[in-house]
Design an enzyme around this catalytic site. Structure first.
Site, PDB file in Angstrom:
ATOM      1  N   GLU A 113     -14.720 -25.314  -0.834  1.00 51.54           N
ATOM      2  CA  GLU A 113     -15.664 -26.278  -1.390  1.00 51.54           C
ATOM      3  C   GLU A 113     -15.450 -27.709  -0.872  1.00 51.54           C
ATOM      4  OE1 GLU A 113     -15.647 -22.884  -4.331  1.00 51.54           O
ATOM      5  OE2 GLU A 113     -14.173 -23.919  -3.080  1.00 51.54           O
ATOM      6  N   GLU A 167     -13.837 -16.585  -7.135  1.00 51.66           N
ATOM      7  CA  GLU A 167     -13.787 -16.821  -8.575  1.00 51.66           C
ATOM      8  C   GLU A 167     -14.318 -15.624  -9.355  1.00 51.66           C
ATOM      9  OE1 GLU A 167     -14.308 -21.652  -8.773  1.00 51.66           O
ATOM     10  OE2 GLU A 167     -15.961 -20.458  -7.965  1.00 51.66           O
TER      11      GLU A 167
END
Length: 259
Positions: A135, A115
């Site tokens: 995640e 990210e």
């Protein structure tokens, strides 16, 4: 005073920002988010800065995301405001910097590391780099725009492939999707990133920055702020703007010409 894990080196009108926590695979802590926020704020106000290179130290990883030991013990409210919300704010600052940002990815970029990498405008990676959103494997979700900014870059299909499967995308695959723009050998990464930065820095800086903002706006990145800023700057350059300021100071009715 807390130890700094992010270093900035100026090379003329280019700044090189380096994540420097290689023993922890450059994983991000709250204090590192704070540092990134301060750096972005300083850069945005620096008219002498033309291009930024974002990279990391070591040969094991660019960034393996958030340091799980830092956030695992947080209560839900603090998880939201001190971690997820804070990370969003900081990464948005980086994505919306006036200056072009080149991300030089020296190894795997997972979760928050991916990210962070995609806040850059141009991404160059080493051949051994891998990219993933793991995640779901630890019962959480991408928290710093992985599900948003990646969709703008790759489309929903590739983003689902990464986020739902946890698959590690190779640098070669990433090149075909547009996640990275160039793949180079490890010994050429810094040289290539700096060469590209130097080429970009020879362009007219205001034109370069405006072009970046327009492209960002087209993709939904800070569109409202960009349009208002450009409109405000255009209005401020008119004869009417000067007349408006003069009439205010002279306490008289303005006489606008439409120019």
């Amino acid at each position: 005073m807390a130890e700094s894990f992010i270093h900035v080196v100026r090379e003329g009108d280019i700044a090189v920002v380096t994540l420097d926590r290689p023993s922890k695979l450059n994983s991000l802590t709250p204090s590192m988010l704070d540092e990134l926020e301060v750096i972005a704020r300083v850069f945005d106000g620096d008219d002498s800065l033309r291009v930024v290179v974002l990279t990391a130290n070591g040969d094991r990883a660019f960034c393996m995301g958030a340091d799980i030991n830092e956030w695992a013990a947080l209560q839900p409210l603090n998880m939201w405001r001190r971690w997820v919300k804070r990370g969003h704010q900081v990464f948005d600052q980086w994505a919306r910097l006036r200056q072009p940002v080149i991300t030089a990815i020296n190894g795997p970029a997972f979760g928050g590391g991916l990210e962070l990498a995609i806040t850059g405008d141009i991404r160059i990676s080493v051949e051994k780099a891998e990219f993933a959103l793991p995640e779901a494997s630890i019962a959480t979700c991408p928290g710093w725009s992985g599900t948003q900014r990646l969709v703008q870059l790759l489309g929903a299909s590739h983003t689902k492939y990464l986020a739902l499967s946890g698959t590690r995308m190779t640098a070669a695959h990433a090149l075909t999707t547009g996640l990275v723009h160039e793949v180079v050998s490890a010994d050429q990464l810094q040289t290539r990133a700096l060469a590209l930065a130097q080429d970009m820095a020879t362009n007219a800086p205001v034109a370069l920055q405006l072009t970046k903002q327009l492209i960002n706006a087209a993709s939904g990145e800070g569109a409202a702020a960009t349009l208002e800023a450009i409109a405000g700057a255009l209005a401020a350059s008119t004869d009417d703007a000067r007349e408006g300021t003069a009439s205010f100071r002279e306490k008289r009715k303005p006489n606008y010409s439409g120019c």
